[in-house]
Each structure stands twice: as structure tokens, then as C-alpha cells.
Design a protein around this motif. Structure first.
Motif, PDB file in Angstrom:
ATOM      1  N   GLY A  20      -5.978   9.191  65.224  1.00  7.73           N
ATOM      2  CA  GLY A  20      -7.251   9.294  65.938  1.00  7.73           C
ATOM      3  C   GLY A  20      -6.987   9.089  67.416  1.00  7.73           C
ATOM      4  O   GLY A  20      -6.167   9.768  68.012  1.00  7.73           O
ATOM      5  N   ASP A  21      -7.660   8.107  68.007  1.00  9.11           N
ATOM      6  CA  ASP A  21      -7.450   7.791  69.424  1.00  9.11           C
ATOM      7  C   ASP A  21      -6.454   6.662  69.634  1.00  9.11           C
ATOM      8  O   ASP A  21      -6.145   6.300  70.758  1.00  9.11           O
ATOM      9  CB  ASP A  21      -8.781   7.402  70.077  1.00  9.11           C
ATOM     10  N   ASP A  22      -5.967   6.076  68.532  1.00 14.63           N
ATOM     11  CA  ASP A  22      -5.056   4.936  68.607  1.00 14.63           C
ATOM     12  C   ASP A  22      -3.605   5.370  68.450  1.00 14.63           C
ATOM     13  O   ASP A  22      -3.301   6.380  67.825  1.00 14.63           O
ATOM     14  CB  ASP A  22      -5.375   3.927  67.504  1.00 14.63           C
ATOM     15  N   VAL A  23      -2.715   4.564  69.004  1.00 16.18           N
ATOM     16  CA  VAL A  23      -1.278   4.727  68.783  1.00 16.18           C
ATOM     17  C   VAL A  23      -0.864   3.582  67.876  1.00 16.18           C
ATOM     18  O   VAL A  23      -1.147   2.420  68.164  1.00 16.18           O
ATOM     19  CB  VAL A  23      -0.493   4.688  70.111  1.00 16.18           C
TER      20      VAL A  23
END
Length: 67
Positions: A20-23
Motif C-alpha cells: 500500500g503506502d507503507d514500506v
């Protein structure tokens, strides 16, 4: 760490990937030609990912850092 594109992963590799938007950092528990079993190292349940879905990631390379 180095950014890799489509390099074959092996069991025991540690990588950073986007979710998603996370690493997230994950440990490769099992690697086959078709799928990867990944442990997110945060207490969550390991998950399976089709190798075609993993396009870009950063692989931890201890030899490059300490060798």
C-alpha cells in the motif's frame, strides 16, 4: 541495501517492499519460482505473494555492507 528488479530471491533473504503506502521489512521463509512465503517480522501472520506481484524491492546484502 540495494534496489533490485526481478532478481531471484532465496529462502532467508531480508527485503524491504511496499505494501500500500507503507514500506515493510520481510523475511523470505520460502522461495519458489512461482511464489514467496514472507514473514513481515512484526508479529503478523506470514503471507504468500506471487513472484510476479513483487516488482521492486530492496534486498539487504550483508556482504556488501560488511565484506
Amino acid at each position: 541495501m540495494t534496489t533490485m528488479l526481478m532478481e531471484k530471491l532465496q529462502t532467508g533473504d531480508v527485503i524491504e517492499m511496499t505494501s500500500g503506502d507503507d514500506v515493510i521489512t520481510v523475511l523470505v521463509l520460502l522461495a519458489t519460482d512461482d511464489a514467496l512465503v514472507l514473514d513481515p517480522c512484526d508479529g503478523a501472520t506470514p503471507f504468500v505473494l506471487n513472484t510476479e506481484e513483487l516488482v521492486e524491492y530492496r534486498k539487504f546484502d550483508a556482504e556488501a555492507l560488511f565484506g
